[in-house]
Design a protein around this motif. Structure first.
Motif, mmCIF file in Angstrom:
data_model
loop_
_atom_site.group_PDB
_atom_site.id
_atom_site.type_symbol
_atom_site.label_atom_id
_atom_site.label_comp_id
_atom_site.label_asym_id
_atom_site.label_seq_id
_atom_site.Cartn_x
_atom_site.Cartn_y
_atom_site.Cartn_z
ATOM 1 N N GLU A 287 -18.339 48.083 14.819
ATOM 2 C CA GLU A 287 -19.077 49.309 14.493
ATOM 3 C C GLU A 287 -20.332 48.947 13.711
ATOM 4 O O GLU A 287 -20.266 48.153 12.769
ATOM 5 C CB GLU A 287 -18.190 50.253 13.673
ATOM 6 C CG GLU A 287 -18.806 51.624 13.435
ATOM 7 C CD GLU A 287 -17.847 52.546 12.696
ATOM 8 O OE1 GLU A 287 -17.211 53.382 13.351
ATOM 9 O OE2 GLU A 287 -17.741 52.393 11.455
ATOM 10 N N ASP A 348 -22.316 54.113 14.545
ATOM 11 C CA ASP A 348 -21.837 55.089 13.563
ATOM 12 C C ASP A 348 -22.980 56.048 13.206
ATOM 13 O O ASP A 348 -23.899 55.705 12.462
ATOM 14 C CB ASP A 348 -21.343 54.360 12.313
ATOM 15 C CG ASP A 348 -20.798 55.322 11.271
ATOM 16 O OD1 ASP A 348 -20.426 56.455 11.650
ATOM 17 O OD2 ASP A 348 -20.756 54.938 10.081
ATOM 18 N N PHE A 349 -22.946 57.254 13.769
ATOM 19 C CA PHE A 349 -23.967 58.254 13.476
ATOM 20 C C PHE A 349 -23.625 58.971 12.172
ATOM 21 O O PHE A 349 -22.450 59.224 11.882
ATOM 22 C CB PHE A 349 -24.049 59.280 14.612
ATOM 23 C CG PHE A 349 -24.740 58.751 15.845
ATOM 24 C CD1 PHE A 349 -26.094 59.023 16.050
ATOM 25 C CD2 PHE A 349 -24.053 57.999 16.787
ATOM 26 C CE1 PHE A 349 -26.733 58.540 17.178
ATOM 27 C CE2 PHE A 349 -24.695 57.526 17.907
ATOM 28 C CZ PHE A 349 -26.035 57.787 18.114
ATOM 29 N N PRO A 350 -24.648 59.342 11.389
ATOM 30 C CA PRO A 350 -24.382 60.095 10.144
ATOM 31 C C PRO A 350 -23.862 61.491 10.467
ATOM 32 O O PRO A 350 -24.201 62.072 11.504
ATOM 33 C CB PRO A 350 -25.754 60.144 9.474
ATOM 34 C CG PRO A 350 -26.746 59.956 10.580
ATOM 35 C CD PRO A 350 -26.085 59.057 11.565
ATOM 36 N N ASP A 351 -23.043 62.009 9.601
ATOM 37 C CA ASP A 351 -22.485 63.347 9.818
ATOM 38 C C ASP A 351 -23.566 64.428 9.738
ATOM 39 O O ASP A 351 -23.508 65.433 10.445
ATOM 40 C CB ASP A 351 -21.377 63.628 8.793
ATOM 41 C CG ASP A 351 -20.173 62.711 8.994
ATOM 42 O OD1 ASP A 351 -19.958 62.292 10.148
ATOM 43 O OD2 ASP A 351 -19.476 62.428 8.005
ATOM 44 N N GLU A 352 -24.562 64.222 8.873
ATOM 45 C CA GLU A 352 -25.645 65.209 8.742
ATOM 46 C C GLU A 352 -26.890 64.545 8.164
ATOM 47 O O GLU A 352 -26.818 63.456 7.570
ATOM 48 C CB GLU A 352 -25.215 66.369 7.847
ATOM 49 C CG GLU A 352 -24.800 65.964 6.446
ATOM 50 C CD GLU A 352 -24.357 67.151 5.602
ATOM 51 O OE1 GLU A 352 -24.376 68.281 6.127
ATOM 52 O OE2 GLU A 352 -24.015 66.936 4.432
#
Length: 374
Positions: A287, A348-352
């Protein structure tokens, strides 16, 4: 006249057989069992040779016994000579060692087989020893659980195996039984009517081989077998695969009338937390943060042997992208290098994102024409 000739032939053959029986028993000379392995034979030879060496043992007859020990070790430590000795005795071995006696890979025949076959055929039939078709006890398959690290590096495993072996003097508990047709099989004759006889095979545990039966309550070997522990070494080479077998011939349980079956260790690969395997290739998943996926990165990995190596990515990495790393897979069995390692990347994309972060990304990507997608 013919009858007298046959009788002389019979007694001459019997005398020859008795001479073979009276030959030295090399196993008894070394004080070992007939199924002793190479390590046990060498250990017994060293012990006996030190005990009987003429320089250390002045007793009368020690030199002759020392020579017997040396001869016994010479024969039993050689696989080919031992096989011939076990099948044909010392006389057969001497014939093998004579010029033209069948040396170099095989024995030229049973020295007494033809004469006995002729003799017993004249007295009601019979078969030669080589035609008995000895059966084997069942093979034993045991799982050999190995980690992926062991299969990558190779390893050596010492195993203690417990089995049943024949008593040293088990043959003293056998008797001749012409009705025995093989292990557990006896031939029974039933008269159906005057002049009509039917032969049927029935189960009889006393029969241990063709023409041989077990004598009950025999003191020489009351239990037929005894428990023995043997030490085995399994050499697992680098690159060994799931399902491969390591076979040790003739080491499972022994039984009168049977030769010992084979012990088979079957490789079972234990799962790994980081790597999986398919043939010679390895697979892993890593990741990475979004910033690395966009800007490139260097990633340090630890291999199965503990060695660290670095992979470098300069461009943009898409989600689920798979990167091939040549030569970082499992060792090939043919010795020609290694397979490949395949690394799958999960981004891994940020949640916001804050408004400020969004605006900054739009400005950065504006020139690429992708800013309207954010």
């Amino acid at each position: 006249m013919i009858t007298n000739h046959l009788n002389k032939l019979f007694f001459l053959s019997l005398l020859a057989a008795l001479q073979v029986i009276e030959c030295v028993d090399f196993y008894k000379v070394l004080g070992i069992k007939r199924n002793a392995n190479a390590k046990e034979i060498k250990k017994a030879y060293r012990r006996k040779s030190l005990e009987l060496h003429p320089d250390k043992n002045p007793e009368e007859g020690a030199a002759e016994k020392f020579a017997e020990v040396a001869r016994a070790y010479e024969v039993l430590s050689d696989d080919e000579k031992r096989r011939i000795y076990d099948q044909h005795g010392e006389e057969g071995l001497k014939m093998h060692e004579q010029p033209g006696g069948g040396g170099g890979g095989g024995f030229g025949g049973d020295p007494f087989g033809d004469i006995f076959e002729h003799m017993f055929n004249g007295f009601g039939g019979g078969r030669r020893r080589g035609d008995s078709g000895e059966q084997k006890t069942p093979d034993v398959r045991m799982p050999l659980r190995l980690s992926l690290e062991d299969l990558y590096k190779g390893t050596t495993i010492d195993v203690e195996y417990v089995r049943e072996v024949l008593c040293v003097h088990w043959e003293e508990c056998t008797s001749r039984a012409d009705e025995c047709q093989g292990p557990g099989i006896r031939l029974k004759r039933q008269q159906l009517a005057p002049g009509f006889v039917q032969q049927v095979q029935i189960q009889d545990e006393r029969c241990i081989a063709r023409g041989k039966a077990w004598r009950k309550n025999c003191k020489a070997c009351p239990q037929k077998t005894e428990t023995e522990k043997i030490d085995l070494t399994v050499d697992v080479s680098a690159g060994t695969r799931q399902g491969e077998e390591f076979v040790y011939e003739g080491v499972t349980d022994e039984k009168p009338g049977f030769s010992a079956g084979d012990l088979r260790f079957v490789v079972v690969e234990v799962g790994h937390t980081e790597y999986s395997r398919d043939g010679d290739n390895l697979y892993t998943t890593k990741e990475i943060p979004l910033v690395d996926a966009l800007t490139g990165f260097k990633l340090t990995l630890t291999h199965l042997d503990g060695q660290k190596f670095v992979i470098t990515v300069d461009g943009v990495t898409e989600c689920d992208h798979i990167m091939r790393v040549p030569g970082k897979g499992m060792p090939r069995r043919n010795g020609r290098g290694n397979g490949d390692l395949y690394v799958k990347f999960d981004v891994d994309f940020p949640d916001e994102l804050t408004d400020k972060q969004k605006n900054a990304i739009r400005e950065i990507l504006a020139d690429s024409g992708n800013g309207d997608e954010l």
